[in-house]
Design an enzyme around this catalytic site. Structure first.
Site, short mmCIF file in Angstrom:
data_model
loop_
_atom_site.label_atom_id
_atom_site.label_comp_id
_atom_site.label_asym_id
_atom_site.label_seq_id
_atom_site.Cartn_x
_atom_site.Cartn_y
_atom_site.Cartn_z
N TYR A 60 6.71 -2.57 20.69
CA TYR A 60 8.12 -2.52 20.32
C TYR A 60 8.45 -3.36 19.09
CZ TYR A 60 8.36 -0.25 24.79
OH TYR A 60 8.14 0.62 25.83
N CYS A 61 7.45 -3.61 18.28
CA CYS A 61 7.65 -4.36 17.04
C CYS A 61 8.09 -3.40 15.94
CB CYS A 61 6.32 -5.03 16.65
SG CYS A 61 6.40 -5.97 15.11
N GLY A 62 8.90 -3.90 15.04
CA GLY A 62 9.33 -3.10 13.90
C GLY A 62 8.17 -2.68 13.00
N PHE A 63 7.03 -3.36 13.13
CA PHE A 63 5.85 -3.01 12.34
C PHE A 63 4.96 -1.99 13.04
CE2 PHE A 63 6.86 -7.31 10.67
CZ PHE A 63 7.02 -6.97 9.34
N ALA A 64 5.35 -1.52 14.23
CA ALA A 64 4.52 -0.55 14.98
C ALA A 64 4.18 0.71 14.18
CB ALA A 64 5.18 -0.18 16.31
#
Length: 183
Positions: A60-64
């Site tokens: 759920y990271c913005g970098f996924a």
């Protein structure tokens, strides 16, 4: 007399296994559980002598979305021997609560084919041996999607922050350097 001859192949096998273990760099000592599988990943058996990218991930990271770029890099360089290991972690509070969801994000949402582990600690005293050694050789991950490029001898060639995209020329240059390293 016959039993003496049985010992020779056994001793050869044992000494051969010890030689392989002696060639395994400290970075790759140990095992990690494979994501959504019953098997363990023996890091030495799977990655020793190969150039490797290790990345700590979070569903759920913005970098996924970097999973897509990492997969593209893996496919582009795998024929040259590159291996990639994704290690999900909730150290930054952005990993799924269960490995079913983690696997869905990696495999179904982003089409990851490189090796993924079950979620692991990557920072501090609870960090896996792999990440303690990566931190010793460079630095601990400061956020999700920190990328480490490791040469064939198990030495970190370079590490990159989450902001470094997988198509970054410096990241690719580090991979080229790791691939060119002698076995």
């Amino acid at each position: 007399m016959r039993t003496r001859w049985l010992w020779i192949p056994l001793l050869t096998l044992v000494s051969g296994a010890a030689a392989v273990a002696g060639q395994c760099p400290d970075l790759l000592q140990g095992e990690l559980p494979k994501l959504r599988a019953k098997e363990q990943i023996n890091l030495c058996e799977q990655f020793a002598g190969k150039p490797l990218v290790v990345v700590n991930t979070a569903s759920y990271c913005g970098f996924a979305p970097q999973f897509e770029g990492l997969e593209a890099v893996y496919k582009a360089y795998h024929e040259q021997g590159l291996e990639m290991l994704g290690v999900p972690s909730n150290d930054f509070k952005q990993e799924a609560a269960n490995s079913v969801e983690t696997a869905k994000v990696c495999y179904a949402n982003y089409g990851v084919t490189f090796t993924m582990t079950e979620p692991q600690a990557v920072r501090g005293d609870d960090a896996t041996h792999l990440f303690r050694e990566l931190a010793r050789q460079s630095s601990a991950p400061k956020w999700n999607f920190y990328k480490y490029v490791v040469d064939r001898q198990g030495h970190v060639v370079a590490s990159f922050s989450s902001l470094t995209k997988p198509d970054d020329p410096q990241f690719k240059a580090a991979i080229d350097k790791a691939i060119a390293s002698p076995p």
